[in-house]
Write an enzyme that holds these catalytic residues in place. Structure first.
Site, PDB file in Angstrom:
ATOM      1  NE  ARG A 106      -3.643  -2.327   2.214  1.00  0.00           N
ATOM      2  CZ  ARG A 106      -4.473  -2.755   3.126  1.00  0.00           C
ATOM      3  NH1 ARG A 106      -4.453  -2.239   4.349  1.00  0.00           N
ATOM      4  NH2 ARG A 106      -5.329  -3.708   2.861  1.00  0.00           N
TER       5      ARG A 106
ATOM      6  CD  GLU B 229      -5.990  -0.117  13.396  1.00  0.00           C
ATOM      7  OE1 GLU B 229      -7.002  -0.763  13.060  1.00  0.00           O
ATOM      8  OE2 GLU B 229      -5.714   1.004  12.928  1.00  0.00           O
TER       9      GLU B 229
ATOM     10  CG  LEU C  90      -9.385  -8.719   9.431  1.00  0.00           C
ATOM     11  CD1 LEU C  90     -10.453  -9.371   8.553  1.00  0.00           C
ATOM     12  CD2 LEU C  90     -10.058  -7.879  10.498  1.00  0.00           C
TER      13      LEU C  90
HETATM   14  C1  FAD Z   1     -12.631   0.123   5.713  1.00  0.00           C
HETATM   15  C2  FAD Z   1     -11.646  -0.829   6.323  1.00  0.00           C
HETATM   16  C3  FAD Z   1     -11.441  -2.072   5.743  1.00  0.00           C
HETATM   17  C4  FAD Z   1     -10.527  -2.961   6.287  1.00  0.00           C
HETATM   18  N1  FAD Z   1     -10.351  -4.182   5.695  1.00  0.00           N
HETATM   19  C5  FAD Z   1      -9.477  -5.057   6.231  1.00  0.00           C
HETATM   20  C6  FAD Z   1      -9.296  -6.343   5.655  1.00  0.00           C
HETATM   21  O1  FAD Z   1      -9.915  -6.690   4.663  1.00  0.00           O
HETATM   22  N2  FAD Z   1      -8.408  -7.176   6.250  1.00  0.00           N
HETATM   23  C7  FAD Z   1      -7.691  -6.835   7.345  1.00  0.00           C
HETATM   24  O2  FAD Z   1      -6.909  -7.631   7.819  1.00  0.00           O
HETATM   25  N3  FAD Z   1      -7.872  -5.628   7.922  1.00  0.00           N
HETATM   26  C8  FAD Z   1      -8.727  -4.733   7.398  1.00  0.00           C
HETATM   27  N4  FAD Z   1      -8.894  -3.506   7.985  1.00  0.00           N
HETATM   28  C9  FAD Z   1      -8.246  -3.219   9.267  1.00  0.00           C
HETATM   29  C10 FAD Z   1      -8.998  -3.923  10.389  1.00  0.00           C
HETATM   30  O3  FAD Z   1     -10.382  -3.840  10.157  1.00  0.00           O
HETATM   31  C11 FAD Z   1      -8.703  -3.317  11.751  1.00  0.00           C
HETATM   32  O4  FAD Z   1      -7.335  -3.125  11.915  1.00  0.00           O
HETATM   33  C12 FAD Z   1      -9.183  -4.253  12.851  1.00  0.00           C
HETATM   34  O5  FAD Z   1     -10.535  -4.602  12.643  1.00  0.00           O
HETATM   35  C13 FAD Z   1      -9.003  -3.623  14.222  1.00  0.00           C
HETATM   36  O6  FAD Z   1      -9.562  -4.500  15.171  1.00  0.00           O
HETATM   37  P1  FAD Z   1      -9.430  -4.192  16.725  1.00  0.00           P
HETATM   38  O7  FAD Z   1     -10.185  -5.270  17.413  1.00  0.00           O
HETATM   39  O8  FAD Z   1      -8.012  -3.995  17.078  1.00  0.00           O
HETATM   40  O9  FAD Z   1     -10.143  -2.781  16.933  1.00  0.00           O
HETATM   41  P2  FAD Z   1     -11.657  -2.238  16.552  1.00  0.00           P
HETATM   42  O10 FAD Z   1     -12.375  -3.157  15.645  1.00  0.00           O
HETATM   43  O11 FAD Z   1     -11.423  -0.842  16.135  1.00  0.00           O
HETATM   44  O12 FAD Z   1     -12.384  -2.286  17.921  1.00  0.00           O
HETATM   45  C14 FAD Z   1     -12.134  -1.360  18.938  1.00  0.00           C
HETATM   46  C15 FAD Z   1     -13.047  -1.674  20.089  1.00  0.00           C
HETATM   47  O13 FAD Z   1     -12.678  -0.846  21.180  1.00  0.00           O
HETATM   48  C16 FAD Z   1     -13.828  -0.213  21.717  1.00  0.00           C
HETATM   49  N5  FAD Z   1     -13.380   1.061  22.286  1.00  0.00           N
HETATM   50  C17 FAD Z   1     -12.663   2.030  21.693  1.00  0.00           C
HETATM   51  N6  FAD Z   1     -12.375   2.992  22.579  1.00  0.00           N
HETATM   52  C18 FAD Z   1     -12.924   2.618  23.746  1.00  0.00           C
HETATM   53  C19 FAD Z   1     -12.980   3.189  25.043  1.00  0.00           C
HETATM   54  N7  FAD Z   1     -12.347   4.336  25.340  1.00  0.00           N
HETATM   55  N8  FAD Z   1     -13.666   2.537  26.007  1.00  0.00           N
HETATM   56  C20 FAD Z   1     -14.291   1.352  25.751  1.00  0.00           C
HETATM   57  N9  FAD Z   1     -14.240   0.752  24.551  1.00  0.00           N
HETATM   58  C21 FAD Z   1     -13.579   1.383  23.565  1.00  0.00           C
HETATM   59  C22 FAD Z   1     -14.784  -0.085  20.574  1.00  0.00           C
HETATM   60  O14 FAD Z   1     -16.083   0.006  21.079  1.00  0.00           O
HETATM   61  C23 FAD Z   1     -14.524  -1.400  19.833  1.00  0.00           C
HETATM   62  O15 FAD Z   1     -15.280  -2.415  20.423  1.00  0.00           O
HETATM   63  C24 FAD Z   1      -9.787  -2.599   7.435  1.00  0.00           C
HETATM   64  C25 FAD Z   1      -9.982  -1.356   8.012  1.00  0.00           C
HETATM   65  C26 FAD Z   1     -10.896  -0.465   7.457  1.00  0.00           C
HETATM   66  C27 FAD Z   1     -11.034   0.888   8.049  1.00  0.00           C
END
Ligand code: FAD
Length: 657
Positions: free
Chosen positions: A336, A442, A458
């Site tokens: 990317r 992330e 993911l």
């Molecule tokens: C449009 C898009 C498409 C993508 N496509 C892909 C893909 O095809 N393949 C891939 O590997 N990755 C992809 N990614 C990246 C991937 O989706 C993310 O990196 C990943 O889902 C992050 O997961 P996470 O569980 O770390 O955080 P998130 O899914 O961001 O979850 C964060 C959690 O923390 C909670 N939270 C946040 N702040 C607080 C707080 N202060 N107090 C309490 N709770 C809080 C939220 O409620 C949520 O439940 C994509 C990203 C985007 C934007």
């Protein structure tokens, strides 16, 4: 010296050795231990459900009204694993190698090998949960390719992979909620982490419906709160994504690593006006069949910009497929960071194809002519629909025929902020620099170096949640079983709650003239202009000055309507914006200090004659960690974690041959 807790032994045996020698908590003792998991995205939901299933008492928080609505559902394209179902030469080593190379040799080697090793387990786990991955005619799971790889290793569920995987994790989570092992707190926002005797022992969270602050205690705290891409205001991230929990940890002593490593995704729908609050990703999977181009002739570009011709009016021989031209080995599937910079280079030279001059074409004509529209729609139908809904252009529609050649409407795309590789520093056990405080998904910095490959977020989030943290956290908890359940009635909880309350009251008391969004938008402009795709020393210094002024503006001229009690979305946003400003400064400090270009961090002073990133391994082969110095106005201190590579030879990235 930073202790990363990386086990001894060859890279391929470290995880096996780790598991063989780690301390485990006896099943009977697990129910005596409480764990807070903040976040219900793929990282948080997988961790909370697994820890619950193992017998721990889990308290699980999210800001949405349901865990199912976490940002992870946005993930479209897929998830990587080294299954080698295609028999195209994939292996754990190859996935490991591609990920380290894709990250421009700035990731921790030992972590990445572990990630590649557990990648295959993730697919099995998700299939067992009923994840509807695409399948071949014969029943095997199908794969497609993502950037930075020459094999097909990406598993997918149409263009909804994240949503389907989260539904699986959410089902497991619900089962644990039903069994009483996980207690779920929806619409709760963590505002602070509580440290007692140097260990994380709880959080202060605000009930977003009542507006009341509440205290929660546990033996360990896990943060899974996602990335900080929304610092830039316009990004592909969900509107609620924020970095406040990470900033709260940072202020309480958790180091922040590599904040400057921000990913700019090449295929997003271009900005079309100044009233926009969100950018939309067109999945990288589209680059399997879509070809990226601009006109060869600058006059054609000018006509496109003036709206006098359309992309489909330009015949094949007048198109410049610049990625295929510059990077023949990987073509449209370069990583990317490389694809984004190449798009910017063409647009900066005047070859942009829309009215702002900031767009390039992503074209499916060749693929549709070869495979037929039905096959292409099977692969990308929902993405085509999404594009049409937003732009009113159907990329699958026949638009022109020149000399017997059929041309379909191309998409227009441009790079946009998408993902953040930096995050809270963690050791091999995913523990931050604060004892008992862990970070996964992330929001940590761990595995992607200076650039993440597509479909690897993911993989990392689920590796952390299902397979790594549930092992490593036990090492920490094994000597905590004699520690009784905590009371929240302690001076440390009192103090933390008082400070959060004071911050909220202060924000409400400003009563200036500017809305949260107007200040956030200004922050986004500063970040994109000076800390975006091309960075310079002067630009970064300007950014730091402007960010200080913006903080002052926030502190003196912010207007938040309503009251502190009850539901107040503007107050929620204001609290997050305060942290985005601090985050913006952190990104700028980091970018200014790293006098080299690598991955998503491109310093214009450090580039080759061909415009490629120029690393400086001699002086910057380390993780940059930032330590909070007591208040947001003071510059943070820099700490360094040297990188050690034993299996991979560090070299210049090459996607040309
Ligand atoms: C449009 C898009 C498409 C993508 N496509 C892909 C893909 O095809 N393949 C891939 O590997 N990755 C992809 N990614 C990246 C991937 O989706 C993310 O990196 C990943 O889902 C992050 O997961 P996470 O569980 O770390 O955080 P998130 O899914 O961001 O979850 C964060 C959690 O923390 C909670 N939270 C946040 N702040 C607080 C707080 N202060 N107090 C309490 N709770 C809080 C939220 O409620 C949520 O439940 C994509 C990203 C985007 C934007």
């Amino acid at each position: 010296m930073i202790d990363s807790k990386i086990p001894e032994g060859p890279v391929a045996e470290k995880w096996t050795n780790y598991k063989a020698h780690q301390k485990l908590v006896n099943p009977a003792n697990k129910r005596r231990l409480d764990i807070i998991v903040v976040g219900t995205g793929l990282a948080g939901a997988s961790a909370a459900s697994t820890l619950g299933e193992m017998g721990f008492n889990v308290l699980n928080f999210c800001i949405q009204d349901s865990p199912r609505r976490a940002h992870s559902i946005a993930a479209q394209g897929g998830i990587n694993a080294a299954k080698n179902y295609q028999n195209d030469g994939d292996s754990v080593y190859r996935l490991f190698y591609d990920t380290v190379k894709g990250g421009d040799y700035r990731a921790r080697e030992a972590n990445v090998y572990r990630l590649a090793e557990v990648s295959n387990n993730i697919i099995d786990q998700c299939v067992a949960q009923g994840g509807p991955f695409a399948r071949e005619y014969g029943g095997l799971l199908a794969n497609r390719s993502f950037g930075g790889a020459q094999v097909s290793r990406t598993f997918y569920a149409k263009g909804q992979t994240g949503q389907q995987l989260l539904l699986g994790a959410y089902s497991s989570l619900n089962r644990q909620i039903q069994m009483g092992k996980v207690k779920s707190y929806n619409r709760y926002e963590m505002h602070d982490v509580v440290i007692i005797d140097g260990r994380a022992r709880g959080i202060i969270a605000r009930n977003l419906v009542t507006g009341k602050l509440e205290r929660f205690a546990a033996h360990a705290v896990v943060i899974a709160t996602g990335g900080y891409g929304n610092t830039y205001f316009l990004s592909t991230n969900a509107m609620a994504c924020n970095c406040s929990a990470a900033m709260a940890c940072y202020r309480k002593g958790a180091w922040f690593a590599n904040p400057a490593y921000v990913q700019i995704h090449p295929t997003c729908i271009p900005v079309h006006g100044d009233k926009q609050s969100k950018l939309t990703l067109m999945s990288e999977s589209l680059r399997n069949d879509g070809r990226i181009w601009v006109p060869k002739d600058i006059e054609d570009a000018k006509k496109l910009q003036a709206g006098q011709i359309k992309g489909s009016d330009i015949p094949e021989e007048n198109r410049d497929y610049y990625l295929e031209r510059r990077y023949p080995a990987f073509g449209n599937l370069v990583p990317r960071d490389v694809a984004s910079r190449a798009a910017k280079e063409r647009c900066d030279k005047g070859y942009g194809v829309n009215n702002t001059g900031k767009a390039v074409f992503l074209d499916f004509s060749e693929a549709i002519n070869r495979l037929g529209i039905d096959v292409i729609r099977q692969r990308y139908g929902n993405l085509f629909d999404m594009y049409e809904e937003i732009t009113d252009v159907n990329p699958g529609e026949l638009a022109n025929e020149i000399n017997g050649e059929k041309y379909y409407n191309p998409m227009m795309i441009y790079p946009a902020i998408h993902y953040t590789m930096g995050g809270i520093w963690v050791d091999y056990e995913l523990q931050t620099s604060v004892k008992g405080l862990f970070a996964i998904g992330e929001c940590n910095f761990s595995d992607h170096g200076a650039n993440r490959l597509g479909a690897s977020a993911l993989m990392q989030g689920l590796a952390d949640g299902y397979f790594v943290l549930p092992y490593t956290i036990q090492n920490y908890l094994s000597d905590q079983i004699t520690v009784p359940h905590f009371s929240t009635d302690t001076p440390e909880f009192d103090e933390a709650e008082k400070r959060v309350q004071a911050d909220l009251e202060h924000i409400m008391s400003i009563q200036g003239k500017r809305s949260v969004d107007s200040i956030h938008k200004e922050l986004g402009h500063i970040m994109w202009e000076y800390v975006g795709m091309g960075r310079t020393k002067e630009g970064l210094e300007t950014a730091l000055t402007k960010l200080k002024e913006l903080r002052h503006e926030f502190e003196t001229n912010l207007f938040v309507p309503g009251t502190i009690e009850g539901m107040n979305n503007e107050l929620d946003k204001a609290f997050r914006l305060r942290d985005f400003i601090t985050m913006g400064e952190l990104i700028a400090y980091d970018a200014l200090t790293r006098n080299e270009s690598c991955g998503g961090h491109f310093r214009e002073e450090y580039q080759t004659e061909e415009g490629e990133a120029k690393r400086d391994d001699e002086n910057f082969f380390y993780v940059q960690c930032w330590k909070y110095n007591g208040n947001d106005e003071t510059a943070p201190s820099l700490l360094k974690e040297p990188l050690h590579y034993e299996a991979i030879k560090v070299q210049t990235r090459n996607y040309k041959s």
